[in-house]
Design an enzyme around this catalytic site. Structure first.
Site, PDB file in Angstrom:
ATOM      1  N   GLU A 163       0.841  -1.202   0.000  1.00 42.46           N
ATOM      2  CA  GLU A 163       0.000   0.000   0.000  1.00 42.46           C
ATOM      3  C   GLU A 163       0.869   1.242   0.000  1.00 42.46           C
ATOM      4  OE1 GLU A 163      -0.504  -2.551   2.033  1.00 42.46           O
ATOM      5  OE2 GLU A 163      -2.591  -3.212   1.784  1.00 42.46           O
ATOM      6  N   ASN A 184      -3.956 -15.851   0.334  1.00 47.24           N
ATOM      7  CA  ASN A 184      -4.946 -15.515   1.348  1.00 47.24           C
ATOM      8  C   ASN A 184      -5.979 -14.509   0.860  1.00 47.24           C
ATOM      9  OD1 ASN A 184      -5.849 -15.847   4.101  1.00 47.24           O
ATOM     10  ND2 ASN A 184      -5.182 -13.752   4.433  1.00 47.24           N
TER      11      ASN A 184
END
Lengths: 332, 1227
Positions: B87, B1034
């Protein structure tokens, strides 16, 4: 030398064509085959069973883990233009059609009554000039009688023939109780041709791992004889045009096939071993042989050695077997 | 703050780009909040830089998919969607792209937002127009949570971003547009947020904004103005200067006007929006009694619940109201004050975040300050300044229901309302919580049909329900809502679908508690959960049961029978698994159960429903092929034939009760806390039940008996060759091997199997392979790997799968006996290979990982080899979820109470986190050694000398040191010196500790790479285990830099073009890092060798472990074969690079696999991740495959050459650790 022949209603300059194999799935090779003079191109089979299995497996592996866990709704992207059907085959067929001018035969191995027709139509729409139906199925269920199996195939043929415009031929296996009778019924069902015979993956046994492993070996001329015998038996008795597939490695092999009644000669193993240019060699050697033996045209020899025309028809029948045994006995 | 006096003229919002009349009939669609936002963001931006994080990932994935499909924005161009390495990277890219003038956005949540903060300050400081979108999620504190609260967005409130909160899927769609328009008009960057999961994943029918609507809202003039501000060499300016005390302060204040104008700009745009769409929004929206006295202030989805509840209370004459905050920043005191009725006496401000130590939580503080200002500036006409209390609710998606709302109003009516309260939990420690009455029907709309479905992830229940909502929402006038709750396991996950249908828009963002229709798609769940608790009296109950209708009743536990009778449920049943099997659908019962729902719920006429289901099958599965469609059509027809009503007797007749959740012998904590959570009743646990700091006991997963496998492996000792491979590959430690003294068999249960252990060096021992029948997930890996076949009947192996149910009791008894048999003597094995490693007790068991998981065998092995002295730092990802997600966790202890010390910090920092473990261990060890030296004369020199010089290179060495520590402790007890007390606390550190840094490729290759690289560059003794699944597993299959060329992944949908990063080679370049590349399915002894070498190597070690994953798209039972092919084809070469070999004048790199022996194609064609690319574009795939093949040969050639290279030893140097030690001693 006039080598012209008619197969599946097509006027061909000579009988040689590459049979279904990886070669005819490769655009470069297909072009080279045409350059080497292929009279037709027979594509490898589209296997309905394989398409279905992959559709189901893919569906299972996309959907199975999906929507199970808060962090991931899916684990693989699923774009809308993801084609799991026969698209790749159809596209290849179109590509081949675009680069060659000879007729292209699409081959189909269906698995369900609906599938045979569905795919046959798709192949026709995609531009196939003819269809070769590869009906090979191993009958392992003791409940299936030979009659039931044959009826199943006849139904498929009738359906496909009645609902498509292009000629349909059938690639036969040699394992029928009465191939002559069955061929006659196929004839009645409207097949335009019969190709003798299919060659299969055969299971081998790995004695170390105790596993059965499928094996496909290239053919050699020894496989020719079975095919010649049945060409000779069927030739002249069925309306459908006949092709030999399996065992043709030399021009003489091809000549034998034509003498036994073949209209078309499909070659695979020899091309895989020697390359597309071998098609030209076969043709040239055939011409040479015919010149040496004063033949004017292929037509002259077609069927000359079939059951109806050969000097000793019993040679193609059971007597053949007996005679060989007896002659062998004679050496004792 | 200045009061507002028309600061923003209407012209700031620019003229509409187009003025086309809006069409009368608008398009509606059933979509979730993420899609609602992405739909606008994708159409109003040019660049989208993202990094996946739950629950925001789908926004980026959708944007990417649309760009791949060449969907264009309203200016006719296809937005460029890029996935970054973190991010932080995404925020940097956004900042840069904005500075260079492109309309740019991003999507994120939680920790991801925190990583963006530094750039957000910059973006705001430079008054740069952007509207980012956040699916608000809890920030990890004492634990990670992927669910919703506002702790992330509240952590960004100081950045200078405007903050716009949407409360519903429709609002999320609309506010995405208003936010984008407002940022361009105001130049203040916007953070638009929606509640994670509750809104981001809720399906609802909304009215879609057309491109014309967007053009109407977003003025091209403002877009051009944004472009004019771009950095360009054609009109160069400089930004990002450094300023000094003389100027920074004034310059910082220069932006004030923009913030003062911003609220009005937003309101003007909301008005423009309202005019066009009929949906009028306000910065602060009040609902309720016009003379309300008690008011709740809050933001986000909970405002919808409050609004509905207020509506019903108002109808009863209660003077209550709710104020929804839509624009939280910049906070407009004027608009806030103007929105409250003058009659307000008391206000409860509800915060969905917690700021420990603050005077109050942030919204509460703002409201207090705003009221004070408004009051003092006479912006309000209150008779008396209202009382304000603050409270917390809804952390990590804790339910916020009408009863909760009512509890807050009740508190406001109290004489002295409680301040700083909590609501929705029971706080029996600091007594902050309000009491909440049970949910009552009269606080919910009566005209809504509510349906709840219990299923398993693998059975397709959620997918079917999403489909059902679409059918009803799109084909009737009914409004529809769908919300889906998943449990925390990846295998056998229970899903609960909550569906509502009604004639009006549904404002109920909370779970259903009284369903009119309740379906249980899994018979086993009746024994695990109180499924019927959610059924309203007289409701329809649909059950999938593996019994005929006549037999079903007798199979139900007493509690279920009683509930059916007491609630007078209409009971229907079907054996959906039998039907699915007959059709060839395997375990996918979704279509069957969906058909049953439509057949008996009557929401649509039967014929119409069937037609609609078939249409939607065609639409959903059409691209998967005709066979899939045909099978599902058949499922519809067969469902109707097989569904039956069940006759319900007047009395419960069952002779059995529901089994206890955990066994009676489970520890106290498990009984009192874990079992409650397992029964789905964790909401009832009070604050006092919990550890205060997030510390939990180990070994809880063994108490959860999940019985997921319909078939389990059964051992045949007569055929077994005792290779232990079945135990090694088992992802769940559900099949184990033991050698033991046959005398221990005297009390064995009659069915217990044992045979002589065939090892001449260990004569006379017995050997057993035993399955844990209730923990096995039925993945088949053990059977696939088993090499021992019956000579007469090779189909029969030494391990075969057999039906679990008939064998369950017998094998439970056997397993229990097996566990009681003594564990092996760890020092008794001459050489430790793969086989012998499996006699070591696994200290990682029964995790919730996917069936067939390719990661867990490595972790299990790690715990077998070093678990009793290991510290594990685990990066966030699959391994932290199956490793540490409650209610139960798989790490456990041995009989001595030792086991892995495990923790997860974050995704990005794991290398540093684990490095910190090492620093602490080294510090403790160093101090212990120093104390030893000091106490040497007192303790007796031989012992001290041995303790200091012990070589702990193998199990024998470790055991000997442990025994010395015992002697040391006893001697320390004899002295009263202060140092002795210190040494007692540190003595265990004299036994070697093994520090492991574990994570996936997303961590090691991407987000954590900077840290990992730094840690490797240090010469500290850490061991890094990279569980390389070659994709972000995930978060759902996004590409990583480990994704191989030619594989599809999200953000590389058409096949990755760049080869996989060679992480091992990068690490080798340091020269001092031990590096191994392993694959347990290909060469198991090499894996064990690599692990033991890494542990023994005194510097940093890196093991890159091939890990098959469901994201590869094939049946993982073939995972072992695929690993073999990966190695044979050269896709995954095996090697070990050991710097110790340099000293021996050997080449440090040793190749453990031969050069490629089969075409790469034979490996690639077995996995959907490659096949998909081929199916999408065969020519492109051919090209990628050729490149991949070339790459394989080239890399292998490089390795081959390296494997022959020896390097000069260089000057003799001391080990760093020794050098450090000596330096310290010298000091």
């Amino acid at each position: 030398m006039d080598l012209s022949t008619q197969y599946l209603g097509f006027e061909l300059p000579h009988p040689f064509m590459p049979g279904a194999s990886p070669l005819t799935n490769d655009l470069d090779q297909v072009k080279r085959l045409e350059d080497a003079g292929a009279a037709m191109i027979v594509m490898p089979s589209l296997f309905e069973e394989q398409i279905s299995a992959e559709q189901l497996a893919t569906h299972h592996w996309f959907e199975g883990p999906a929507e199970s866990f808060a962090e991931a709704q899916t684990y693989l992207p699923s774009p809308s233009d993801f084609a799991l059907g026969p698209e790749a085959y159809l596209e290849r067929l179109q590509e081949i059609k675009n680069i060659v001018s000879v007729p292209v035969i699409a081959s189909l191995n269906g698995a369900t009554p609906g599938g045979w027709l569905e795919y046959a139509k798709l192949l026709e729409e995609a531009g196939a000039d003819a269809l070769e139906l590869n009906t090979y199925q191993l009958a392992t269920d003791p409940e299936d009688s030979s009659q039931v199996l044959e009826e199943r195939i006849l139904d498929i043929i009738r359906t496909v023939v009645s609902q498509t415009e292009i000629p349909t031929c059938i690639k036969l296996s040699p394992y029928y109780t009465s191939l002559s009778h069955f061929a006659q019924r196929l004839d009645e069902a409207g097949v335009a041709g019969m190709a003798l015979f299919n060659r299969f993956y055969q299971p081998d046994i790995d004695v170390e791992e105790l596993e059965a492993t499928p094996v496909l070996r290239l053919s050699d001329s020894s496989e020719l004889l079975l095919r010649i015998r049945w060409l000779a038996i069927l030739s002249g008795r069925v309306q459908a045009s006949l092709a030999i597939t399996g065992g043709v490695h030399t021009a003489v092999d091809a000549i034998k096939a034509v003498m036994a009644g073949a209209n078309g000669v499909q070659v695979v193993s020899a091309l895989l071993q020697k390359g597309p240019g071998h098609l030209r060699t076969l043709r040239e050697e055939m011409i040479q042989w015919m010149e040496e033996h004063d033949y004017e045209s292929l037509e002259q020899m077609r069927g000359s050695m079939n059951l109806l025309g050969c000097p000793d028809p019993k040679a193609f029948e059971r007597a053949n077997y007996l005679r060989v045994l007896q002659s062998w006995k004679g050496f004792l | 703050m200045r009061t507002r006096k028309n600061l923003a003229p209407a012209s700031v919002i620019g003229p509409p780009t187009i003025m086309t009349e809006r069409t009368t009939a608008r398009t509606t669609a059933i979509i979730d909040g993420n899609e609602a936002v992405a739909s606008v963001a994708h159409r109003t931006n040019e660049v989208i830089a993202i990094y996946p994080i739950t629950p925001a990932s789908p926004m980026g994935e959708l944007a990417d998919a649309w760009s791949v499909e060449h969907r264009r924005n309203i200016w006719g161009m296809v937005p460029d969607v890029v996935q970054m390495q973190s991010e932080g990277g995404a925020a940097g890219a956004v900042h840069g792209s904005l500075q260079a003038g492109a309309l740019t956005t991003t999507f994120t949540a939680s920790q991801g937002l925190l990583l963006m903060l530094p750039d957000m300050y910059k973006i705001a400081g430079e008054l740069t127009a952007t509207c980012m979108h956040v699916a608000a999620r809890t920030i990890a504190t004492h634990a990670l949570s992927i669910f919703n609260d506002h702790s992330d967005v509240m952590g960004a409130r100081q950045t200078g971003f405007a903050m716009l909160a949407s409360a519903s899927v429709q609002e999320a769609h609309d506010f995405a547009c208003i936010g984008q328009a407002a940022t361009l008009a105001s130049r203040v960057p916007f953070l638009h947020f929606l509640d994670g999961f509750r809104t981001s994943h809720e399906l609802a029918r909304i009215e879609l904004l057309s491109n014309d609507d967007l053009r109407f809202m977003i003025s091209d003039d403002l877009v051009k103005a944004h472009r004019r501000r771009a950095l360009t060499p054609d009109r160069p300016v400089i930004r990002g200067t450094a300023q000094n005390p003389d100027t920074f302060f004034q310059a910082r204040e220069a932006c004030n006007g923009f913030y003062l104008n911003c609220p009005e700009t937003v309101q003007l745009l909301m008005d423009r929006f309202g005019e066009r769409t009929g949906r009028q929004y306000r910065l602060f929206e009040f609902f309720g009694h016009p003379r309300a006295e008690r008011v709740i202030v809050l933001m986000g989805s909970s405002a919808e619940t409050a609004r509905e509840t207020v509506g019903l209370l108002k109808d009863r004459g209660e003077k209550v109201g709710v104020l929804k905050v839509s624009l939280f920043r910049p906070f407009s005191v004027h608009d806030f004050a103007a929105s409250l009725p003058p009659t307000v006496r008391s206000i409860a401000v509800l915060d969905r975040t917690k700021e420990p130590g603050a005077v109050g939580d942030p919204l509460y503080l703002d409201i207090l300050a705003a009221l004070r200002e408004a009051y003092s500036q006479k912006l309000t006409s209150f008779d008396k300044e209202p009382l304000v209390i603050g409270g917390r609710y809804g952390l990590s998606s804790k339910e916020f229901s009408p009863a909760t709302v009512k509890a807050v109003f009740d508190e406001l009516a109290a004489a002295t309302p409680k301040n700083h309260f909590t609501v929705g939990i029971v706080d029996d420690v600091t007594h902050t919580s309000l009491s909440v009455e049970p949910e009552s029907d009269d606080l919910e709309s009566a005209d809504v049909m509510e349906a709840v479905f219990f299923g398993l992830g693998s059975d397709g229940t959620v997918g079917a329900n999403k489909n059902t909502i679409k059918i009803i929402g799109e084909q009737t006038d009914q409004h529809a809502q769908g919300y889906f709750v998943y449990d925390s396991r990846k295998s056998g996950a229970v899903t609960v679908s909550h569906l509502r249908f009604g004639p009006r828009p549904i404002r109920a963002p909370y779970l259903i508690s009284k369903a009119n229709f309740l379906a249980c798609h899994q018979f086993e769940l009746l024994d695990k959960l109180d499924v019927l608790e959610l059924a309203a009296p007289g409701a329809v109950f649909l059950l999938n049961a593996p019994y005929s209708p006549a037999d079903i009743w007798d199979q139900l536990p007493f509690e279920v029978q009683s509930a059916i009778i007491d609630k007078a449920l209409k009971f229907y049943a079907i054996d959906a698994y039998r039907v699915a099997k007959e059709i060839g659908l395997g375990v996918r019962i979704n279509t069957i159960m969906q058909t049953c729902f439509f057949d008996i719920s009557g929401v649509l006429p039967r014929e119409k429903a069937i037609g609609s289901i078939k249409d939607s099958i065609q639409a959903s599965y059409g691209k998967r092929g005709t066979v899939v469609v045909r099978q599902n059509f058949s499922a519809v027809d067969r469902a109707l034939e097989n569904l039956r009503a069940v006759k319900v007797p007047h009395h419960a007749t069952a002779t059995r009760n529901r089994a206890p959740v955990v066994a009676a012998e489970a520890p106290d904590f498990v009984q009192k806390v874990t079992a409650v959570m397992l029964a789905n009743k964790g909401d009832l646990l009070p604050v006092s039940a919990f550890p205060v700091d997030g510390t939990w006991p180990l070994g809880t997963s063994r108490w959860e008996k999940r019985n997921l496998a319909s078939e389990i492996p059964i051992w045949d000792p007569d055929i077994c060759i005792q290779c232990n491979q079945c135990a090694l590959v088992c992802p769940h430690a559900a099949i184990r091997a033991k050698v033991y003294d046959p005398k221990g068999l005297s009390n064995a249960p009659s069915g217990f199997q044992s045979t002589a252990y065939r090892n001449p060096e260990m004569d006379g021992l017995a050997y057993t392979i035993q399955v844990a029948p209730e923990d096995c997930t039925g993945c088949h890996l053990c059977v696939e790997v088993c090499p021992a076949k019956d000579k007469s009947r090779p189909r029969h192996k030494a391990i075969d799968m057999e039906p679990q149910r008939p064998l369950r009791e017998r094998e439970i008894e056997n397993y229990s006996f097996f566990l009681e048999l003594p564990e092996c003597d760890r020092t008794s094995f001459q050489r430790l290979d793969a086989k012998e490693s499996q006699f070591f007790e696994p200290l990682f068991e029964c995790s919730g990982a996917c069936a067939g998981c390719g990661e867990t065998p490595y972790i299990k092995l790690l715990t077998q080899l070093f678990g009793d002295r290991a510290l594990i730092a685990n990066a966030t990802g699959c391994s932290s979820i199956y490793g540490g997600n409650l209610p139960t966790t798989p790490y456990t202890t041995n009989s001595a109470g030792r086991g892995p010390a495990w923790s997860n910090s974050l995704f990005e920092d794991n290398a540093e986190f684990g490095f910190g473990f090492r620093l602490a261990v080294d510090a403790h060890q160093s101090q212990a050694r120093e104390l030893l030296r000091r106490l040497g004369p007192k303790l007796g020199d031989p012992l001290v000398k041995e303790l200091l010089e012990a070589e702990q290179l193998n199990e024998t060495g470790i055991l000997a040191q442990r025994e010395r520590v015992v002697s040391l402790r006893s001697k320390l007890g004899e002295t009263d010196r202060l140092e002795a007390r210190w040494l007692e606390a540190l003595a265990d550190y004299l036994v070697k500790k093994s520090v492991w840094l574990v994570g996936g490729d997303g961590w090691a290759y991407d987000i954590g790479y900077g840290g990992l690289d730094h840690v490797l560059s240090q010469r500290r003794d850490v061991n890094v285990l990279v569980l390389d699944t070659e994709v972000y597993s995930n978060t759902g299959g996004q590409q990583s830099k480990a994704t191989p060329i030619g594989a599809t992944a999200k953000f590389a949908m058409s096949g990755k073009e760049v080869p996989k990063k060679d992480l091992g080679m990068e690490a080798m370049s340091y020269g001092h890092v031990y590096v191994a590349r392993v694959a347990f399915g290909a060469k198991v002894n090499q894996v064990v060798q690599a692990f033991t070498e890494a542990d023994s190597y005194p510097g940093p070690s890196l093991i890159i472990a091939y890990s098959p994953c469901i994201a590869h798209g094939y049946d993982l039972r073939h995972g072992v074969d695929q690993q073999k092919l990966a190695v044979r084809s050269g896709a995954w070469p095996l090697y070990r690079f050991d710097p110790r070999r340099i000293k021996e004048s050997e080449a440090p790199l040793r190749l453990d696999s031969s050069e490629p022996r089969c075409p790469l194609k034979s490996y690639m064609q077995n996995e959907a991740r490659f096949r998909m690319v081929e199916k999408l574009d065969p020519k492109r795939f051919e090209h990628l495959q050729e490149r991949a093949q070339r790459e394989v040969h080239q890399r292998f050639a490089v390795y081959q050459q390296l494997a022959t290279l020896t390097v000069p030893r260089g000057p003799e140097g001391k080990k760093d650790s020794e050098a450090r030690e000596q330096t310290k001693e010298a000091k």
